[in-house]
Design a protein around this motif. Structure first.
Motif, PDB file in Angstrom:
ATOM      1  N   SER A   1     -12.947   8.769   1.292  1.00 49.54           N
ATOM      2  CA  SER A   1     -13.558   7.976   0.280  1.00 49.54           C
ATOM      3  C   SER A   1     -14.232   9.085  -0.791  1.00 49.54           C
ATOM      4  CB  SER A   1     -14.156   6.753   0.519  1.00 49.54           C
ATOM      5  OG  SER A   1     -15.569   7.090   1.190  1.00 49.54           O
TER       6      SER A   1
ATOM      7  N   THR B   1     -12.657   7.195   7.719  1.00 48.23           N
ATOM      8  CA  THR B   1     -12.454   6.338   6.492  1.00 48.23           C
ATOM      9  C   THR B   1     -13.483   6.348   5.417  1.00 48.23           C
ATOM     10  OG1 THR B   1     -11.297   4.651   7.756  1.00 48.23           O
ATOM     11  CG2 THR B   1     -11.744   3.947   5.670  1.00 48.23           C
ATOM     12  N   LYS B   2     -14.536   6.302   5.840  1.00 51.43           N
ATOM     13  CA  LYS B   2     -15.621   6.635   4.857  1.00 51.43           C
ATOM     14  C   LYS B   2     -15.662   8.337   4.263  1.00 51.43           C
ATOM     15  CE  LYS B   2     -19.130   3.501   7.091  1.00 51.43           C
ATOM     16  NZ  LYS B   2     -20.078   3.406   7.926  1.00 51.43           N
TER      17      LYS B   2
ATOM     18  N   VAL C   1       0.918  -1.254  -0.049  1.00 52.97           N
ATOM     19  CA  VAL C   1      -0.078  -0.107  -0.095  1.00 52.97           C
ATOM     20  C   VAL C   1       0.857   1.131   0.014  1.00 52.97           C
ATOM     21  CG1 VAL C   1      -1.390   1.087   1.338  1.00 52.97           C
ATOM     22  CG2 VAL C   1      -2.019  -1.234   1.061  1.00 52.97           C
TER      23      VAL C   1
ATOM     24  N   ARG D   1      -8.791   5.088  -1.241  1.00 52.80           N
ATOM     25  CA  ARG D   1      -9.328   3.635  -1.160  1.00 52.80           C
ATOM     26  C   ARG D   1      -9.412   3.249   0.563  1.00 52.80           C
ATOM     27  NH1 ARG D   1      -6.136   0.419  -6.019  1.00 52.80           N
ATOM     28  NH2 ARG D   1      -7.050   1.713  -7.601  1.00 52.80           N
ATOM     29  N   GLY D   2      -8.616   4.162   1.451  1.00 51.34           N
ATOM     30  CA  GLY D   2      -8.693   3.620   2.652  1.00 51.34           C
ATOM     31  C   GLY D   2      -8.144   4.913   3.483  1.00 51.34           C
ATOM     32  N   LEU D   3      -7.945   4.392   4.850  1.00 46.59           N
ATOM     33  CA  LEU D   3      -7.399   5.431   5.990  1.00 46.59           C
ATOM     34  C   LEU D   3      -6.350   4.723   6.786  1.00 46.59           C
ATOM     35  CD1 LEU D   3      -6.819   8.318   6.514  1.00 46.59           C
ATOM     36  CD2 LEU D   3      -8.798   7.932   8.100  1.00 46.59           C
ATOM     37  N   ALA D   4      -5.056   4.553   6.631  1.00 47.09           N
ATOM     38  CA  ALA D   4      -4.118   3.950   7.444  1.00 47.09           C
ATOM     39  C   ALA D   4      -3.884   4.567   8.666  1.00 47.09           C
ATOM     40  CB  ALA D   4      -2.966   3.537   6.774  1.00 47.09           C
ATOM     41  N   TRP D   5      -3.955   3.935   9.758  1.00 46.73           N
ATOM     42  CA  TRP D   5      -3.530   5.010  10.991  1.00 46.73           C
ATOM     43  C   TRP D   5      -2.856   4.151  11.977  1.00 46.73           C
ATOM     44  CZ3 TRP D   5      -5.356   2.232  15.376  1.00 46.73           C
ATOM     45  CH2 TRP D   5      -6.365   1.202  15.125  1.00 46.73           C
TER      46      TRP D   5
ATOM     47  N   ASP E   1     -13.544   4.925  11.548  1.00 45.43           N
ATOM     48  CA  ASP E   1     -14.142   4.064  10.589  1.00 45.43           C
ATOM     49  C   ASP E   1     -15.097   5.205   9.801  1.00 45.43           C
ATOM     50  OD1 ASP E   1     -13.195   1.691  11.252  1.00 45.43           O
ATOM     51  OD2 ASP E   1     -14.985   1.004  12.357  1.00 45.43           O
TER      52      ASP E   1
END
Length: 595
Positions: free
Chosen positions: A346, A342-343, A310, A351-355, A339
């Motif tokens: 988008s 993360t939405k 990623v 495509r996502g949110l790393a943390w 979460d």
């Protein structure tokens, strides 16, 4: 006849005077046979008292309805101590009526004409003349008047000339779509309503007017957006023999005058500057809100050391990896909130949110909580935490991928977190100039450079030599002013050399023939001694909405359109007759709607 006194002007010094006032009935109350009317005009509200010892007047007052228009003659008297109303300026007095005339009666309004009405905006716009009677809306119109008056006074003091430019222009589609006006005299030809006075104000500089301004009406047939208007107002100015700093200094003085008159806020003597590249690197957006931190850190090079796909793939293929540290965020944010964020990202293509939650910096990797920690070597984790200044209790959010998507997603997430975590102090007003914008952006559809601002913006002189060889890495002499994360105005130093203008047109893929067709009269004018010049425009409606603390610019425009560019009050746009179309050499064509 007694001169009229406005309702909101009565005070204790008027006690004993016989006065005449006009206004609208706001409320009608009967207290043990004594009738009280609250009467309002633009200046405010005053209480009228009518006693039963004047039977005809008392009967008339008792029958009054909300929004009836009346004239009152009476004596200003003091209220008793028990009935003083400290919430209104006229609360220490009332007017004892000796005569009342109904000037016009009102039907029952479709909503309460008061500030706390909860009717829909659609109904408010349909009955805008009633909506504008509400004290709050009248204050917005007064604000608009004060601010535009202050702008004129300031620009007059700086030796600007107020000059009107044409409304009926030639169409030069370089941005939003034009509103077209068919010509009856020249069948088959069309005028266009101005998207801005840009070309004409440059011509005024060629004409030697030196300093021009206009409170300009502009029109753009844009795709529907939440808070845009098809017609809007700019405070528009242009100056000759100036550089970028000269224009910004005048603009700062103008804003100081507008804010002082509008909301009594004293702005700083000079606004900070930030380059476009710096804004994008630190904040992800070219309109940064600098009232709080949460700045981004570029860790692209660092992530070339990891096998985690990623991060590694965008790092090796021209992408971007950024990290944003949220102090104490690890302790404040739940997994559900993460979460939700993360939405949120988008929406901007992420495509996502790393943390990573930082629980204990002394224990790596055990003191870190995250699904991705296992993919990152300990030395990389150590460098990462040092690079972003992490502390126990923090959370780190990552963006990885296409540069634009990463900046958009993490930039907007930063703004959302600033509001969600209450990082923004009340009444904190921060202005920042964003400078050194790229001259061009790449148009992927047409496979050519396009002007990031407009094709008359001058490149930086020290980069002019790259115009043909490396246009995407040229900075322009453009500048935007950002207030608390909202762009409120912008401008540029213009091209005054016909040779440079021709080179820019060619870089944009505009042939000599096309340039002559669209902009021939400007190009011709540049050949006759055009001075160096530059200018700027503030979006007046946007500035006023921010001053007023409202979410919609519609609230500070007397007769705005809806989000669908329609006017529910006048029912515009509307049909026209076949005779009108025939005069214009037009006819209707049925447009089939897909079912």
């Amino acid at each position: 006849m007694l001169p009229r006194t406005q309702c909101g002007d009565f005070r204790v010094m008027h006690i004993g005077q016989t006065v005449r006032l006009n206004g609208w009935v706001q409320t009608n109350r009967d207290h043990g046979g004594v009738t009280f009317l609250d009467v309002r005009d633009r200046s405010g509200l005053v209480q009228i008292v009518v006693h039963p010892d004047t039977p005809e007047i008392h009967k008339l007052a008792h029958a009054m309805r909300q929004q009836d228009v009346i004239e009152v003659v009476g004596e200003v008297i003091a209220r008793s101590d028990a009935t003083v109303n400290g919430s209104i300026p006229t609360g220490e007095i009332e007017v004892k009526a000796s005569d009342i005339v109904v000037l016009n009666s009102s039907e029952t309004p479709p909503f309460l004409v008061e500030d706390d009405c909860d009717t829909s905006e659609q109904i408010r716009l349909e009955y805008r003349y009633l909506d504008l009677r509400r004290p709050k809306m009248q204050k917005f119109m007064e604000l608009r008047h004060r601010v535009t008056h202050a702008a004129r006074n300031y620009l007059d003091s700086q030796k600007f000339l107020e000059i009107e430019t044409p409304i009926l222009n030639k169409s030069t589609p370089e941005g939003a779509r034009d509103y077209l006006v068919p010509s009856r005299v020249y069948p088959g030809s069309f005028y266009a309503l101005p998207q801005s006075p840009q070309i004409f104000k440059q011509l005024l500089m060629v004409a030697g007017m030196d300093r021009y301004y206009q409170i300009a009406r502009c029109f753009r047939d844009e795709d529907l957006r939440a808070d845009r208007q098809p017609e809007f107002t700019q405070v528009d100015l242009e100056l000759s023999f100036v550089d970028q700093e000269d224009v910004m200094a005048v603009a700062e003085g103008l804003l100081r005058a507008m804010f002082d008159a509008g909301v009594g806020i004293r702005l700083p003597e000079e606004f900070p500057r930030i380059t476009y590249n710096d804004a994008m690197a630190r904040y992800g957006l070219d309109r940064p809100d600098v009232r709080f931190g949460l700045e981004h850190v570029d860790v692209t090079e660092l992530m070339k050391k990891v096998e985690f796909k990623v991060f590694r793939e965008p790092a090796d293929n021209g992408g971007l990896i950024k990290v944003m540290r949220v102090p104490n965020g690890g302790e404040q944010l739940s997994r559900k909130q993460i979460d939700d964020y993360t939405k949120f990202v988008s929406i901007y293509g992420a495509r996502g949110l790393a943390w990573i939650k930082v629980n204990d910096l002394s224990d790596l990797p055990g003191g870190l909580q995250s699904p991705i920690v296992k993919f990152l070597p300990e030395d990389v984790l150590s460098e990462l935490l040092h690079a972003c200044g992490a502390a126990n209790g923090d959370i780190l959010f990552f963006g990885a991928g296409d540069t634009k998507i990463v900046n958009d997603a993490l930039g907007h997430l930063r703004v959302k977190l600033g509001h969600d975590l209450n990082l923004i102090a009340e009444n904190d007003h921060r202005f920042v100039w964003v400078v050194d914008f790229p001259m061009f952006a790449w148009n992927e559809d047409e496979k050519r450079p396009e002007a990031l601002h407009h094709p008359f913006t001058a490149p930086r002189e020290d980069e002019l030599h790259k115009l043909e060889s490396d246009p995407l890495n040229i900075c322009s002499q453009a500048y935007d002013l950002v207030w608390n994360g909202t762009e409120i105005g912008g401008g540029s130093i213009r091209i005054h050399s016909p040779e440079v203008q021709s080179r820019v047109f060619k870089t944009l893929g505009i042939s000599d023939e096309e340039a002559n067709e669209k902009f021939g009269f400007l190009v011709k004018a540049l050949k006759y001694g055009a001075p160096p010049h530059g200018g700027l425009a503030f979006g007046l409606d946007r500035v006023l909405a921010l001053m007023a603390g409202v979410d919609s610019i519609r609230d500070v425009i007397a007769f705005p359109k809806t989000q669908k560019a329609a006017d529910p009050m006048s029912e515009a746009p509307g049909e026209v007759s076949e005779e009108q179309l025939k005069e214009l050499g037009l006819r209707k064509r049925r447009i089939l709607q897909e079912s």
